[in-house]
Design a protein around this motif. Sequence first.
Motif, PDB file in Angstrom:
ATOM      1  N   THR A  87       0.809  -1.214   0.000  1.00  0.00           N
ATOM      2  CA  THR A  87       0.000   0.000   0.000  1.00  0.00           C
ATOM      3  C   THR A  87       0.849   1.274   0.000  1.00  0.00           C
ATOM      4  OG1 THR A  87      -1.799   1.187   1.096  1.00  0.00           O
ATOM      5  CG2 THR A  87      -0.203   0.100   2.538  1.00  0.00           C
ATOM      6  N   THR A  88       0.258   2.303  -0.604  1.00  0.00           N
ATOM      7  CA  THR A  88       0.849   3.643  -0.579  1.00  0.00           C
ATOM      8  C   THR A  88       0.557   4.346   0.745  1.00  0.00           C
ATOM      9  OG1 THR A  88      -1.236   4.392  -1.559  1.00  0.00           O
ATOM     10  CG2 THR A  88       0.633   4.100  -3.059  1.00  0.00           C
ATOM     11  N   GLU A  89      -0.459   3.867   1.449  1.00  0.00           N
ATOM     12  CA  GLU A  89      -0.998   4.635   2.580  1.00  0.00           C
ATOM     13  C   GLU A  89       0.006   4.765   3.718  1.00  0.00           C
ATOM     14  OE1 GLU A  89      -4.863   3.266   3.785  1.00  0.00           O
ATOM     15  OE2 GLU A  89      -5.699   3.744   1.822  1.00  0.00           O
ATOM     16  N   GLY A  90       0.228   6.008   4.131  1.00  0.00           N
ATOM     17  CA  GLY A  90       1.118   6.266   5.251  1.00  0.00           C
ATOM     18  C   GLY A  90       2.584   6.311   4.872  1.00  0.00           C
ATOM     19  N   HIS A  91       2.888   6.301   3.568  1.00  0.00           N
ATOM     20  CA  HIS A  91       4.286   6.250   3.140  1.00  0.00           C
ATOM     21  C   HIS A  91       4.616   7.399   2.191  1.00  0.00           C
ATOM     22  CE1 HIS A  91       4.406   2.524   5.216  1.00  0.00           C
ATOM     23  NE2 HIS A  91       3.374   2.081   4.519  1.00  0.00           N
ATOM     24  N   ALA A  92       5.873   7.828   2.253  1.00  0.00           N
ATOM     25  CA  ALA A  92       6.303   8.945   1.411  1.00  0.00           C
ATOM     26  C   ALA A  92       6.246   8.527  -0.059  1.00  0.00           C
ATOM     27  CB  ALA A  92       7.728   9.341   1.777  1.00  0.00           C
ATOM     28  N   PRO A  93       5.691   9.372  -0.918  1.00  0.00           N
ATOM     29  CA  PRO A  93       5.630   9.030  -2.352  1.00  0.00           C
ATOM     30  C   PRO A  93       7.011   8.713  -2.923  1.00  0.00           C
ATOM     31  CG  PRO A  93       4.324  10.985  -1.896  1.00  0.00           C
ATOM     32  CD  PRO A  93       5.030  10.657  -0.624  1.00  0.00           C
ATOM     33  N   GLU A  94       8.059   9.370  -2.395  1.00  0.00           N
ATOM     34  CA  GLU A  94       9.410   9.106  -2.923  1.00  0.00           C
ATOM     35  C   GLU A  94       9.829   7.671  -2.630  1.00  0.00           C
ATOM     36  OE1 GLU A  94       8.874  11.587  -0.473  1.00  0.00           O
ATOM     37  OE2 GLU A  94       8.327  13.000  -2.062  1.00  0.00           O
ATOM     38  N   ALA A  95       9.453   7.169  -1.436  1.00  0.00           N
ATOM     39  CA  ALA A  95       9.817   5.788  -1.079  1.00  0.00           C
ATOM     40  C   ALA A  95       9.091   4.801  -1.996  1.00  0.00           C
ATOM     41  CB  ALA A  95       9.466   5.523   0.385  1.00  0.00           C
ATOM     42  N   VAL A  96       7.799   5.064  -2.200  1.00  0.00           N
ATOM     43  CA  VAL A  96       7.016   4.194  -3.087  1.00  0.00           C
ATOM     44  C   VAL A  96       7.601   4.227  -4.502  1.00  0.00           C
ATOM     45  CG1 VAL A  96       4.740   3.915  -4.177  1.00  0.00           C
ATOM     46  CG2 VAL A  96       4.911   4.405  -1.717  1.00  0.00           C
ATOM     47  N   PHE A 113       1.989  -0.178  -5.972  1.00  0.00           N
ATOM     48  CA  PHE A 113       1.477   0.154  -4.644  1.00  0.00           C
ATOM     49  C   PHE A 113       0.117   0.828  -4.818  1.00  0.00           C
ATOM     50  CE2 PHE A 113       5.091  -0.272  -1.566  1.00  0.00           C
ATOM     51  CZ  PHE A 113       5.994  -0.819  -2.456  1.00  0.00           C
ATOM     52  N   ARG A 114      -0.835   0.543  -3.918  1.00  0.00           N
ATOM     53  CA  ARG A 114      -2.184   1.117  -4.043  1.00  0.00           C
ATOM     54  C   ARG A 114      -2.747   1.452  -2.665  1.00  0.00           C
ATOM     55  NH1 ARG A 114      -2.532  -3.398  -8.062  1.00  0.00           N
ATOM     56  NH2 ARG A 114      -2.422  -2.427 -10.114  1.00  0.00           N
ATOM     57  N   SER A 115      -3.785   2.310  -2.687  1.00  0.00           N
ATOM     58  CA  SER A 115      -4.494   2.644  -1.442  1.00  0.00           C
ATOM     59  C   SER A 115      -5.445   1.503  -1.088  1.00  0.00           C
ATOM     60  CB  SER A 115      -5.293   3.932  -1.633  1.00  0.00           C
ATOM     61  OG  SER A 115      -6.327   3.692  -2.574  1.00  0.00           O
ATOM     62  N   LYS A 116      -5.955   1.539   0.148  1.00  0.00           N
ATOM     63  CA  LYS A 116      -6.913   0.501   0.557  1.00  0.00           C
ATOM     64  C   LYS A 116      -8.128   0.491  -0.380  1.00  0.00           C
ATOM     65  CE  LYS A 116      -9.775  -1.061   4.388  1.00  0.00           C
ATOM     66  NZ  LYS A 116     -10.209  -0.855   5.781  1.00  0.00           N
ATOM     67  N   ALA A 117      -8.616   1.696  -0.736  1.00  0.00           N
ATOM     68  CA  ALA A 117      -9.799   1.763  -1.610  1.00  0.00           C
ATOM     69  C   ALA A 117      -9.506   1.149  -2.978  1.00  0.00           C
ATOM     70  CB  ALA A 117     -10.244   3.213  -1.757  1.00  0.00           C
ATOM     71  N   GLY A 121       3.517  -4.389   9.503  1.00  0.00           N
ATOM     72  CA  GLY A 121       2.132  -4.335   9.052  1.00  0.00           C
ATOM     73  C   GLY A 121       1.773  -3.246   8.066  1.00  0.00           C
ATOM     74  N   THR A 122       2.216  -2.037   8.312  1.00  0.00           N
ATOM     75  CA  THR A 122       1.606  -0.918   7.608  1.00  0.00           C
ATOM     76  C   THR A 122       1.968  -0.823   6.138  1.00  0.00           C
ATOM     77  OG1 THR A 122       3.402   0.505   8.285  1.00  0.00           O
ATOM     78  CG2 THR A 122       1.486   0.441   9.718  1.00  0.00           C
ATOM     79  N   TRP A 123       2.817  -1.672   5.616  1.00  0.00           N
ATOM     80  CA  TRP A 123       3.089  -1.653   4.170  1.00  0.00           C
ATOM     81  C   TRP A 123       2.198  -2.620   3.411  1.00  0.00           C
ATOM     82  CZ3 TRP A 123       6.040   1.622   1.366  1.00  0.00           C
ATOM     83  CH2 TRP A 123       7.082   2.319   2.006  1.00  0.00           C
ATOM     84  N   LEU A 124       1.488  -3.492   4.106  1.00  0.00           N
ATOM     85  CA  LEU A 124       0.707  -4.533   3.424  1.00  0.00           C
ATOM     86  C   LEU A 124      -0.711  -4.600   3.962  1.00  0.00           C
ATOM     87  CD1 LEU A 124       3.162  -7.602   3.367  1.00  0.00           C
ATOM     88  CD2 LEU A 124       2.183  -6.515   1.331  1.00  0.00           C
ATOM     89  N   TYR A 125      -1.700  -4.551   3.051  1.00  0.00           N
ATOM     90  CA  TYR A 125      -3.064  -4.904   3.412  1.00  0.00           C
ATOM     91  C   TYR A 125      -3.268  -6.377   3.103  1.00  0.00           C
ATOM     92  CZ  TYR A 125      -4.932  -0.305   4.472  1.00  0.00           C
ATOM     93  OH  TYR A 125      -5.199   0.884   5.086  1.00  0.00           O
ATOM     94  N   GLY A 126      -4.127  -7.018   3.889  1.00  0.00           N
ATOM     95  CA  GLY A 126      -4.432  -8.420   3.632  1.00  0.00           C
ATOM     96  C   GLY A 126      -5.872  -8.721   3.966  1.00  0.00           C
ATOM     97  N   ALA A 127      -6.406  -9.747   3.304  1.00  0.00           N
ATOM     98  CA  ALA A 127      -7.768 -10.198   3.606  1.00  0.00           C
ATOM     99  C   ALA A 127      -7.894 -11.652   3.184  1.00  0.00           C
ATOM    100  CB  ALA A 127      -8.817  -9.353   2.875  1.00  0.00           C
ATOM    101  N   VAL A 128      -8.906 -12.297   3.765  1.00  0.00           N
ATOM    102  CA  VAL A 128      -9.339 -13.618   3.306  1.00  0.00           C
ATOM    103  C   VAL A 128     -10.793 -13.444   2.884  1.00  0.00           C
ATOM    104  CG1 VAL A 128      -9.803 -16.011   3.943  1.00  0.00           C
ATOM    105  CG2 VAL A 128      -7.746 -14.859   4.820  1.00  0.00           C
ATOM    106  N   GLY A 129     -11.056 -13.690   1.598  1.00  0.00           N
ATOM    107  CA  GLY A 129     -12.419 -13.519   1.083  1.00  0.00           C
ATOM    108  C   GLY A 129     -13.085 -14.872   0.871  1.00  0.00           C
TER     109      GLY A 129
END
Length: 270
Positions: free
Chosen positions: A193-202, A218-222, A259-267
Motif C-alpha cells: 500500500t501507498t498509505e502512510g508512506h512517502a511518495p518518494e519511497a514508493v 502500490f495502491r491505497s486501501k480503496a 504491518g503498515t506496508w501490506l493490506y491483507g484479507a481472506v475472502g
Amino acid sequence: MQDLRSTPSPGIDPTTASVARMYDYYLHGKDNFQIDRDAADRVAQAMPEIGLLALENRAFLRRSVRYMARQGIRQFLDIGSGLPTAGNTHEIAREITPDARVVYVDSDPVVRAHGSALLAADDRTTVALADMHRPREVLDHPETTRLIDFDEPVGVLMIAMIHFLTLEERGSVLGTLRDALAPGSYLSSTHVTTEGHAPEAVDQIEGVYATTPTPIYFRSKAEIAPFFEGFTPVDPGLVTIDQWNPESDEGDAPAEKIGTWLYGAVGHKA
Ligand SMILES: C[S@@+](CC[C@H](N)C(=O)[O-])C[C@H]1O[C@@H](n2cnc3c(N)ncnc32)[C@H](O)[C@@H]1O
C-alpha cells in the motif's frame, strides 16, 4: 538444495533481478545472486523494515491457511508460492487436515526445481510452472487438475501477488479464477500500500521492481478492495496484516510487527 551463489543452473538468468530470489534474500535464504541482493538493498533503502515485513507476510499466510483449514478447506492452490521456506502451506494445512492437498504455482523455474526436489516423495503436493497473468494456464495445468477437484471448495493463496497485476488485468485474472471456484472457496491475499508512506519511497521501490520482469504497483486501501470482488472478506475484513486475527499467531509471528506496508484479507465465495 543447490546454493545459487556458487552455481547458476542452466536456463536461469543471473543478469536480471528476480522477485523470487529477492524475496528469498529478504528471508535470509541462500538462493539469490548479487544482482538480486543489489536490487533488494535498493528496496531496503526505501523500506528499511522489508526483512521483518517479509516475515510478517509469511505469518499472515500461516494464519490464513489455518483459518481456511479450520473452515474445512482440504485443497489449496498457492499461486506465486516462492522458494520453499519455513512454514510452507502444506505443512501448516496438515497441522489441521493431515491429508490436505496443495498445488504450488510459480512462474520461476528455480522455484519449480527446488519445490519439486523438496516434495518428490509427497503425492499430495506438487509444483506447477505457470503464469498468474494467464489464469487458465494455472487452472488447466496437469499438476493442478491432478490434485485439485474444482467441484469442491479450494483455498486460493495469492500472498504478496495481486500487486503484480495491472488494473486492466484485475477483472480478467481474478474473475477467471473466481469463476472456476466452487461456492465455499476462499481467496487469501496481501497487497502493498501507498498509505502512510512517502511518495518518494514508493517511487523508489516501484522503480527497482520495474527493472525486473515483475513490476509492482502500490495502491491505497480503496484501490485494493476491488481485487476481492465476488468474495466477502471474513472478519476483520481488509486490514493491515498486523491487524488480521493476530491472536491466532500461535507463536510463529515476528515479535515486532510492521504491518503498515501490506493490506491483507481472506475472502469467502458464497
Ligand atoms: C514476493 S514472492 C511471494 C512468495 C509467497 N507468496 C509469499 O508471500 O511468501 C513472489 C513470487 O511470485 C512469483 N511470481 C511472480 N510473477 C509470477 C507470475 N506471473 N505467475 C506466477 N508466479 C509469479 C515469483 O517467482 C515469486 O516466487
